[in-house]
Design a protein around this motif. Structure first.
Motif, PDB file in Angstrom:
ATOM      1  N   ARG A  21       0.810  -1.222   0.000  1.00 55.38           N
ATOM      2  CA  ARG A  21       0.000   0.000   0.000  1.00 55.38           C
ATOM      3  C   ARG A  21       0.836   1.261   0.000  1.00 55.38           C
ATOM      4  O   ARG A  21       0.509   2.238  -0.662  1.00 55.38           O
ATOM      5  CB  ARG A  21      -0.913   0.013   1.234  1.00 55.38           C
ATOM      6  CG  ARG A  21      -1.830  -1.194   1.354  1.00 55.38           C
ATOM      7  CD  ARG A  21      -2.793  -1.299   0.193  1.00 55.38           C
ATOM      8  NE  ARG A  21      -3.456  -0.052  -0.079  1.00 55.38           N
ATOM      9  CZ  ARG A  21      -4.466   0.431   0.636  1.00 55.38           C
ATOM     10  NH1 ARG A  21      -4.933  -0.270   1.651  1.00 55.38           N
ATOM     11  NH2 ARG A  21      -5.022   1.576   0.329  1.00 55.38           N
ATOM     12  N   PHE A  22       1.898   1.311   0.776  1.00 57.51           N
ATOM     13  CA  PHE A  22       2.716   2.511   0.926  1.00 57.51           C
ATOM     14  C   PHE A  22       4.160   2.168   0.551  1.00 57.51           C
ATOM     15  O   PHE A  22       4.947   1.728   1.386  1.00 57.51           O
ATOM     16  CB  PHE A  22       2.652   3.045   2.353  1.00 57.51           C
ATOM     17  CG  PHE A  22       1.245   3.234   2.848  1.00 57.51           C
ATOM     18  CD1 PHE A  22       0.472   4.282   2.387  1.00 57.51           C
ATOM     19  CD2 PHE A  22       0.699   2.348   3.748  1.00 57.51           C
ATOM     20  CE1 PHE A  22      -0.824   4.452   2.832  1.00 57.51           C
ATOM     21  CE2 PHE A  22      -0.601   2.512   4.199  1.00 57.51           C
ATOM     22  CZ  PHE A  22      -1.369   3.574   3.742  1.00 57.51           C
ATOM     23  N   GLY A  23       4.492   2.337  -0.732  1.00 52.77           N
ATOM     24  CA  GLY A  23       5.836   2.004  -1.185  1.00 52.77           C
ATOM     25  C   GLY A  23       6.067   0.507  -1.078  1.00 52.77           C
ATOM     26  O   GLY A  23       5.292  -0.302  -1.589  1.00 52.77           O
ATOM     27  N   LEU A  64      -1.555  16.017  -2.389  1.00 52.08           N
ATOM     28  CA  LEU A  64      -1.924  14.658  -2.776  1.00 52.08           C
ATOM     29  C   LEU A  64      -1.534  13.640  -1.716  1.00 52.08           C
ATOM     30  O   LEU A  64      -2.150  12.579  -1.617  1.00 52.08           O
ATOM     31  CB  LEU A  64      -1.258  14.285  -4.113  1.00 52.08           C
ATOM     32  CG  LEU A  64      -1.686  15.101  -5.335  1.00 52.08           C
ATOM     33  CD1 LEU A  64      -0.891  14.657  -6.562  1.00 52.08           C
ATOM     34  CD2 LEU A  64      -3.185  14.948  -5.591  1.00 52.08           C
ATOM     35  N   VAL A  65      -0.508  13.924  -0.943  1.00 49.29           N
ATOM     36  CA  VAL A  65      -0.019  12.992   0.063  1.00 49.29           C
ATOM     37  C   VAL A  65       0.186  13.733   1.375  1.00 49.29           C
ATOM     38  O   VAL A  65       0.147  14.965   1.435  1.00 49.29           O
ATOM     39  CB  VAL A  65       1.310  12.333  -0.382  1.00 49.29           C
ATOM     40  CG1 VAL A  65       1.084  11.461  -1.597  1.00 49.29           C
ATOM     41  CG2 VAL A  65       2.360  13.391  -0.674  1.00 49.29           C
ATOM     42  N   LYS A  66       0.423  12.970   2.442  1.00 47.55           N
ATOM     43  CA  LYS A  66       0.715  13.551   3.739  1.00 47.55           C
ATOM     44  C   LYS A  66       2.098  14.199   3.718  1.00 47.55           C
ATOM     45  O   LYS A  66       2.980  13.767   2.982  1.00 47.55           O
ATOM     46  CB  LYS A  66       0.666  12.476   4.828  1.00 47.55           C
ATOM     47  CG  LYS A  66      -0.728  11.993   5.157  1.00 47.55           C
ATOM     48  CD  LYS A  66      -1.540  13.087   5.811  1.00 47.55           C
ATOM     49  CE  LYS A  66      -2.932  12.594   6.156  1.00 47.55           C
ATOM     50  NZ  LYS A  66      -3.752  13.657   6.769  1.00 47.55           N
ATOM     51  N   VAL A  96      -3.110   8.606  11.076  1.00 51.30           N
ATOM     52  CA  VAL A  96      -2.351   8.935   9.869  1.00 51.30           C
ATOM     53  C   VAL A  96      -2.555   7.872   8.799  1.00 51.30           C
ATOM     54  O   VAL A  96      -2.795   8.179   7.621  1.00 51.30           O
ATOM     55  CB  VAL A  96      -0.857   9.101  10.203  1.00 51.30           C
ATOM     56  CG1 VAL A  96      -0.039   9.279   8.921  1.00 51.30           C
ATOM     57  CG2 VAL A  96      -0.648  10.291  11.124  1.00 51.30           C
ATOM     58  N   PHE A  97      -2.485   6.600   9.181  1.00 53.90           N
ATOM     59  CA  PHE A  97      -2.647   5.525   8.205  1.00 53.90           C
ATOM     60  C   PHE A  97      -4.049   5.513   7.605  1.00 53.90           C
ATOM     61  O   PHE A  97      -4.216   5.294   6.398  1.00 53.90           O
ATOM     62  CB  PHE A  97      -2.337   4.171   8.838  1.00 53.90           C
ATOM     63  CG  PHE A  97      -0.908   3.745   8.683  1.00 53.90           C
ATOM     64  CD1 PHE A  97      -0.321   3.649   7.438  1.00 53.90           C
ATOM     65  CD2 PHE A  97      -0.135   3.446   9.800  1.00 53.90           C
ATOM     66  CE1 PHE A  97       0.994   3.266   7.286  1.00 53.90           C
ATOM     67  CE2 PHE A  97       1.182   3.059   9.665  1.00 53.90           C
ATOM     68  CZ  PHE A  97       1.751   2.967   8.407  1.00 53.90           C
ATOM     69  N   ALA A 155       7.501  10.782  11.216  1.00 55.93           N
ATOM     70  CA  ALA A 155       7.137  10.626  12.628  1.00 55.93           C
ATOM     71  C   ALA A 155       6.401   9.313  12.867  1.00 55.93           C
ATOM     72  O   ALA A 155       6.624   8.637  13.882  1.00 55.93           O
ATOM     73  CB  ALA A 155       6.273  11.809  13.066  1.00 55.93           C
ATOM     74  N   VAL A 156       5.523   8.925  11.933  1.00 55.06           N
ATOM     75  CA  VAL A 156       4.809   7.656  12.061  1.00 55.06           C
ATOM     76  C   VAL A 156       5.778   6.480  12.000  1.00 55.06           C
ATOM     77  O   VAL A 156       5.682   5.528  12.787  1.00 55.06           O
ATOM     78  CB  VAL A 156       3.740   7.533  10.960  1.00 55.06           C
ATOM     79  CG1 VAL A 156       3.145   6.132  10.947  1.00 55.06           C
ATOM     80  CG2 VAL A 156       2.633   8.541  11.177  1.00 55.06           C
TER      81      VAL A 156
END
Length: 247
Positions: free
Chosen positions: A70-72, A217-219, A175-176, A226-227
């Motif tokens: 999902r994230f990279g 578009l992204v955080k 955040v997720f 930090a996450v």
């Protein structure tokens, strides 16, 4: 297969951290507020349920939702049914643990204030021999304060770890979830991504020149970093509690 195993470890670990922190907060609450010492029965119940719930959550997640990249290169839970199967129940247990912890802290503050108010008993001036009208309340308040003070001195490290882990879980869950929702393909996302996509076409795929169009578009990078730090530090919190016992 690699994604399945890494995603399964991440889901199971998230469940285990939250459940065991909840049990820790419950045990501390029962010990301080209700004078109930956790015995062998509580130990075996928490041992069974503490591993049964993460295992059940893992089975439901893999069978009903699944995991993917999902994230990279990070394999995580999919969007479909993810909120109902994983995020919602996990945040529910985290919220319950946080509420129990705040109730316990409030009880400790209440006992401390009562002990201060009852520190000086009142006397009557009508008699040469002073009579202590609040002696019963004073003794009970002081006894409660001494008991709570002794327990807090022994358990404050565990309470700090509970608050720290729950705070981390709430932070990276929010955040997720927001990142997951923002990455779903819809007309709004296409409209916001059109300048970015157009720039990539015009520059021949040179993404560095198109970074200004990617804002929104992204955080922000700082939030994501930090996450990731919280995810890396979270497994160190139980050993941190052992380190704090040195003090």
């Amino acid at each position: 297969m690699t994604c399945a195993f890494s995603g399964a470890f991440l889901v199971f670990g998230g469940w285990a951290v939250v459940i065991w922190v909840f049990w820790r907060a419950l045990a501390l609450h029962l010990q301080i507020c209700w004078e109930v010492n956790a015995g062998n029965r509580f130990f075996w119940i928490t041992l069974v349920v503490g591993w049964l719930i993460p295992a059940t959550g893992l089975i439901l997640t893999l069978s009903l939702t699944g995991v993917s990249y999902r994230f990279g290169n990070v394999c995580h839970i999919n969007h479909q049914n993810g909120l109902e199967i994983f995020w919602g129940p996990m945040l529910t247990f985290a919220t319950l643990g946080l509420v129990l912890q705040f109730i316990t802290i409030g009880y400790c503050v209440n006992v401390y204030v009562r002990s201060l108010l009852d520190d000086k008993p009142t006397t009557e001036n009508s008699s040469s021999i002073p009579t202590y009208t609040g002696s019963t309340n004073t003794v009970s308040a002081r006894q409660a304060y001494k008991r709570v003070k002794k327990v807090v001195q022994l358990q404050w490290r565990g309470a700090m770890v509970v608050l720290l882990i729950i705070g981390e879980v709430a932070f990276f869950a929010i955040v997720f979830v927001s990142m997951d929702n923002s990455s779903q393909l819809n007309s709004d996302l296409i409209a916001r991504a059109t300048p970015w996509l157009t720039c990539l076409v015009l520059t021949g795929g040179k993404k560095d020149q198109c970074l200004p169009q990617a804002k929104g578009l992204v955080k922000p990078e700082g939030v994501v970093i930090a996450v990731l730090i919280c995810l890396g530090v979270c497994p160190l919190n139980p050993p941190l509690g052992n380190v704090l016992t040195l003090f």
